[in-house]
Design an enzyme around this catalytic site. Structure first.
Site, mmCIF file in Angstrom:
data_model
loop_
_atom_site.group_PDB
_atom_site.id
_atom_site.type_symbol
_atom_site.label_atom_id
_atom_site.label_comp_id
_atom_site.label_asym_id
_atom_site.label_seq_id
_atom_site.Cartn_x
_atom_site.Cartn_y
_atom_site.Cartn_z
ATOM 1 N N HIS A 194 -3.356 7.327 7.322
ATOM 2 C CA HIS A 194 -3.348 5.856 7.388
ATOM 3 C C HIS A 194 -4.517 5.372 8.246
ATOM 4 C CE1 HIS A 194 -1.631 1.758 7.640
ATOM 5 N NE2 HIS A 194 -0.963 2.108 6.550
ATOM 6 N N ASP A 212 0.813 -1.221 0.000
ATOM 7 C CA ASP A 212 0.000 0.000 0.000
ATOM 8 C C ASP A 212 0.844 1.268 0.000
ATOM 9 O OD1 ASP A 212 0.649 -0.896 2.650
ATOM 10 O OD2 ASP A 212 -0.759 0.547 3.485
ATOM 11 N N HIS A 213 2.160 1.103 0.041
ATOM 12 C CA HIS A 213 3.062 2.259 0.003
ATOM 13 C C HIS A 213 3.919 2.302 -1.265
ATOM 14 C CE1 HIS A 213 2.510 3.516 4.317
ATOM 15 N NE2 HIS A 213 1.985 2.310 4.325
ATOM 16 N N ASP A 269 4.567 3.620 8.705
ATOM 17 C CA ASP A 269 3.791 2.850 9.679
ATOM 18 C C ASP A 269 4.644 2.560 10.909
ATOM 19 O OD1 ASP A 269 2.097 2.898 7.558
ATOM 20 O OD2 ASP A 269 1.923 0.728 7.329
#
Length: 307
Positions: free
Chosen positions: A271, A67-68, A213
């Protein structure tokens, strides 16, 4: 300097939030845009903004979760479709493995770029960039895989030139003003004009910290210390601290704790799990604000001037 969020979701895209991507617009400072992470469909998000891909000169990847990074091959390829006279090389920073990921995707898809990518793979903390006006520091966060946070520091800028005082002292407006602004002593008609007499105090540069994250950590506090703006993940609400820890993430209050301990001015939370929609987003804001009042939960395309 401005920041714009191209994707604010967690894990996978939803109807209201795309995956992670953040644009740090430095158009006034250096006529550039720096991109932090590039989740799936980032290039589609860019189409809904005023961002020009050729202005993106640096990309900073926090970690290699999909997702990054899944938006990188598409964005890099599309960036190559500009006219040849607009092509600019690109600097790509990220964990070890980012070069292999990008080159493999480009090779297998038969993609050829009209510009050069200079890869900077990071395996430890430290300063990774510096020039006359900015420097960037990175450190390792507490996630389930190798993950980085970035601290962007703008160096102090020269103070304002007192043009009226120069005119009153007998110096006509023109090129000599520019020399004084650059710190040069000027002689004119027998008079000496010293910059220290006509330039105000230096202006403090901005500090922006953008974290990947992470669980709540002392490293995050150090990276954010004294920042004008901290971008911190808040995947979960306050009462889900056990789940956050298990999955390498933070809650709203944990992110706010980092901001408070670091003495941060402004905290923007991103996020966000897809479970939080509508009124539940307001709940996230209120939870964080009980710890750090100057806090906001961002959504896709949210834009804010820094400082």
């Amino acid at each position: 300097m401005e920041i714009q969020f191209l994707g604010t979701g967690a894990g996978q895209p939803s109807k209201s939030r795309n995956t992670q991507a953040i644009a740090l617009k430095m158009l006034d400072e250096r006529n550039e845009i720096w991109l932090f992470d590039c989740g799936e469909a980032t290039q589609h998000q860019i189409l809904n903004t005023t961002i020009k891909p050729r202005k993106i000169t640096k990309i900073f990847i926090t970690h290699l979760h999909g997702d990054h990074i899944f938006g990188l091959p598409g964005f890099l390829s599309s960036r190559s479709f500009q006219s040849s006279d607009e092509q600019t090389d690109l600097e790509l920073y990220g964990p070890v493995g980012i070069k292999d990921f990008v080159l493999t995707a480009l090779r297998i898809s038969g993609s050829r770029l009209a510009y050069r990518i200079n890869f900077h793979e990071i395996d430890s903390a430290g300063k990774i960039f510096e020039d006359d006006s900015f420097e960037v520091h990175t450190d390792l966060l507490d996630h389930t895989i190798f993950c980085l946070g970035y601290r962007v520091v703008e160096k102090n800028r020269i103070g304002e030139l007192d043009a009226n005082a120069l005119k009153e002292a007998g110096l006509p407006f023109g090129p000599l003003f520019g020399k004084i602004k650059k710190g040069e002593i000027v002689q004119y008609e027998g008079k000496t004009f010293d910059p220290k007499d006509y330039i105000g105090a230096d202006k403090a540069g901005k500090i922006v910290t953008i974290l990947g994250d992470t669980r709540k950590s002392n490293v995050a506090v150090r990276l954010a210390y004294g920042a004008d703006l901290l971008v911190h993940e808040a995947t979960y609400e306050a009462n889900e601290s056990k789940m956050a820890k298990a999955h390498g993430h933070s809650t709203t209050k944990q992110a706010a704790d980092v901001a408070k301990e670091a003495g941060v001015n402004r905290l923007l939370l991103t996020h966000i799990s897809a479970r939080y929609v509508g009124p539940l987003v307001g709940q996230l804001v209120r939870e964080a604000q009980t710890v750090h009042s100057n806090t906001f939960v961002v959504k896709d395309f949210y834009e804010e001037k820094i400082g």
